[in-house]
Design a protein around this motif. Structure first.
Motif, PDB file in Angstrom:
ATOM      1  N   UNK A 122     -19.952 -34.772  13.154  1.00 23.68           N
ATOM      2  CA  UNK A 122     -18.940 -34.076  11.828  1.00 23.68           C
ATOM      3  C   UNK A 122     -17.436 -34.592  12.740  1.00 23.68           C
ATOM      4  N   UNK A 123     -16.943 -34.046  11.862  1.00 28.70           N
ATOM      5  CA  UNK A 123     -15.325 -34.436  11.439  1.00 28.70           C
ATOM      6  C   UNK A 123     -14.451 -33.987  12.512  1.00 28.70           C
ATOM      7  N   UNK A 124     -15.435 -32.986  13.166  1.00 27.16           N
ATOM      8  CA  UNK A 124     -14.659 -32.350  14.757  1.00 27.16           C
ATOM      9  C   UNK A 124     -14.243 -33.405  15.577  1.00 27.16           C
ATOM     10  N   UNK A 125     -15.090 -34.463  15.596  1.00 30.29           N
ATOM     11  CA  UNK A 125     -15.646 -35.334  16.697  1.00 30.29           C
ATOM     12  C   UNK A 125     -14.190 -36.297  16.418  1.00 30.29           C
ATOM     13  N   UNK A 126     -13.450 -36.923  16.788  1.00 25.89           N
ATOM     14  CA  UNK A 126     -12.149 -38.194  16.535  1.00 25.89           C
ATOM     15  C   UNK A 126     -13.329 -39.515  16.487  1.00 25.89           C
ATOM     16  N   UNK A 127     -12.697 -40.042  15.578  1.00 25.59           N
ATOM     17  CA  UNK A 127     -13.462 -41.608  15.564  1.00 25.59           C
ATOM     18  C   UNK A 127     -12.638 -42.706  16.447  1.00 25.59           C
ATOM     19  N   UNK A 128     -12.944 -43.564  17.257  1.00 22.79           N
ATOM     20  CA  UNK A 128     -12.088 -44.053  18.629  1.00 22.79           C
ATOM     21  C   UNK A 128     -12.733 -45.718  17.845  1.00 22.79           C
ATOM     22  N   UNK A 152     -10.451 -32.782  23.615  1.00 22.80           N
ATOM     23  CA  UNK A 152     -12.047 -32.616  24.035  1.00 22.80           C
ATOM     24  C   UNK A 152     -12.462 -34.516  24.400  1.00 22.80           C
ATOM     25  N   UNK A 153     -12.873 -34.730  25.160  1.00 18.65           N
ATOM     26  CA  UNK A 153     -13.474 -36.223  25.596  1.00 18.65           C
ATOM     27  C   UNK A 153     -14.623 -36.429  24.896  1.00 18.65           C
ATOM     28  N   UNK A 155     -19.755 -40.741  22.444  1.00 23.03           N
ATOM     29  CA  UNK A 155     -19.803 -40.110  24.473  1.00 23.03           C
ATOM     30  C   UNK A 155     -19.020 -39.121  24.452  1.00 23.03           C
ATOM     31  N   UNK A 156     -19.552 -38.286  25.671  1.00 15.95           N
ATOM     32  CA  UNK A 156     -18.771 -37.301  26.330  1.00 15.95           C
ATOM     33  C   UNK A 156     -18.224 -37.001  27.703  1.00 15.95           C
ATOM     34  N   UNK A 157     -18.363 -36.520  28.424  1.00 11.88           N
ATOM     35  CA  UNK A 157     -17.843 -35.498  29.900  1.00 11.88           C
ATOM     36  C   UNK A 157     -18.549 -34.581  29.951  1.00 11.88           C
TER      37      UNK A 157
END
Ligand SMILES: *Cc1c(COP(=O)(O)O)cnc(C)c1O
Length: 378
Positions: free
Chosen positions: A366-372, A7-8, A253-255
């Motif tokens: 949340x942990x559902x968001x990946x960290x980059x 997911x973006x 960020x997202x899209x």
């Protein structure tokens, strides 16, 4: 929780910003003063192991975490530098902490008495390293009377096969405020405790980020440097001046995943609380309160193509809608925290709108968001 790598929506962590924040903080310290990086709660949402690596490379000589499991995760990842847990651990886990050379706070003799048999049942481990916590006014953990502290010191001396006094510390309740009256009363109390101690332990520490920024005289010989390493001003907006520039490390960020035109009177989202006034372009962002993007952010904004776009209708668990100035195709970048064109949204802005502090917004992601990582060091 499952992390949404397909997911973006994601959190970007600027490693170079963290490096700079730590280097600047260290430059302010006296030569004998160490910096321990506070990386509790998944490094304030920035990712425990990433921030451990960057802060150690930047010159942190120890870590502080909140709970034993965070310390164990660092040992598991082969970090060998000192780790101090900041919260009281269960006495039943004292032997585990000792075996992994994890230092723990002690705020009562009763805790030592409860931990002793646990340590004695595991005679081969190293001594448990303890830091005496002094409650000089925070009212959270720690000794509140000099006599009780001395009593505990005597207890440790009598059981020195099992315990080692490594540090003494306190925590300030108002280091991030303009008025220093209460802060100074805590400093005075701390000095009373220190004067009563038969000897100075290896680490004497009182400073969180705010203390290190605005009360440089009372650092002791170690600071517990937390929120400022992530580039956030500990005072929020109360004390805008900092001795060095803090560089925020985190972006969200997202899209767009969907966009459409709706007509005057058409409603958006649960409760149908938003109605279009005219023809309006509405975009859908794949993130919601399950990701830590709070429901009360309805009416706040995000950035698309350098323009503020209002969040319209209720924020759902996994999606929310925004009003676009024109048609933007799915795949168009959306900035929730960070910069787009000439505009910027900070964690502080999100916190202000949500009636909370930036610490809470960062930790809620949340942990559902990946960290980059971005701008990786070396
Ligand atoms: C969390 C914490 C810190 C770090 O505080 P910041 O405001 O993030 O710098 C320091 N000391 C203790 C005891 C803490 O709990």
């Amino acid at each position: 929780m499952i992390t949404g790598t397909h997911r973006p929506s994601k959190v970007l962590v600027d490693e170079t910003a963290i490096l700079h924040n730590i280097q600047h903080a260290k430059a302010q310290l006296k030569d004998d003063t160490q910096l321990f990086a506070v990386i509790k709660a998944d490094a304030y949402g920035h990712g425990l192991l990433r921030v451990a690596r960057v802060t150690q490379a930047a010159g942190a000589t120890g870590f502080c975490v909140a709970i034993l499991d965070e310390a164990l995760a660092l040992r598991e990842a082969d970090y060998t530098i000192p780790i101090l847990v900041l919260g009281i651990i269960s006495p039943e886990t004292a032997a585990l902490a000792a075996t992994q050379t994890i230092s723990v706070p002690v705020g009562s003799k009763a805790w030592l008495e409860a931990a002793l048999p646990v340590l004695q049942a595991n005679p081969d481990q190293p001594r448990l390293r303890i830091h005496f916590a002094l409650d000089t006014g925070m009212g959270r953990i720690g000794f509140r009377e000099v006599a009780d502290l001395i009593d505990a010191v005597d207890y440790v001396k009598a059981h020195s096969q099992w315990f080692e006094i490594e540090g003494i510390f306190t925590h300030f309740a108002t280091a991030d405020e303009v008025d220093t009256t209460y802060f100074n009363s805590q400093v005075d109390k701390f000095h009373q405790y220190l004067a009563a101690l038969p000897e100075r332990p290896k680490y004497v520490h009182v400073s969180n980020s705010a203390t290190s920024l605005w009360h440089a005289a009372c650092n002791g010989n170690m600071i517990r440097f937390g929120v400022a390493l992530y580039g956030l001003n500990p005072s929020g907006r109360a004390i805008p001046e900092t001795p060095y520039q803090l560089e925020p490390a985190l972006q969200v960020v997202s899209e767009l995943v969907f966009s459409k035109i709706i007509h005057a009177g058409d409603a958006v989202s649960y409760g149908a609380t938003y109605h279009a006034k005219r023809d309006e372009w509405i975009g859908t962002v794949p993130m919601g309160y399950a990701d830590g993007w709070l429901r009360r952010l309805q009416g706040f904004h995000v950035l698309v193509d350098g323009q503020f776009c209002e969040i319209v209708g209720r924020v759902c668990m996994d999606q929310f809608m925004i009003r676009l100035p024109k048609d933007y195709a799915p795949g168009t970048p959306v900035v929730l925290v960070g910069t787009s064109g000439d505009e910027k949204i900070t964690l502080q802005d999100v916190a202000d709108y949500s009636d909370t502090i930036h610490y809470e917004i960062a930790c809620s992601l949340a942990e559902r968001l990946p960290r980059e990582s971005i701008n990786p060091i070396k």
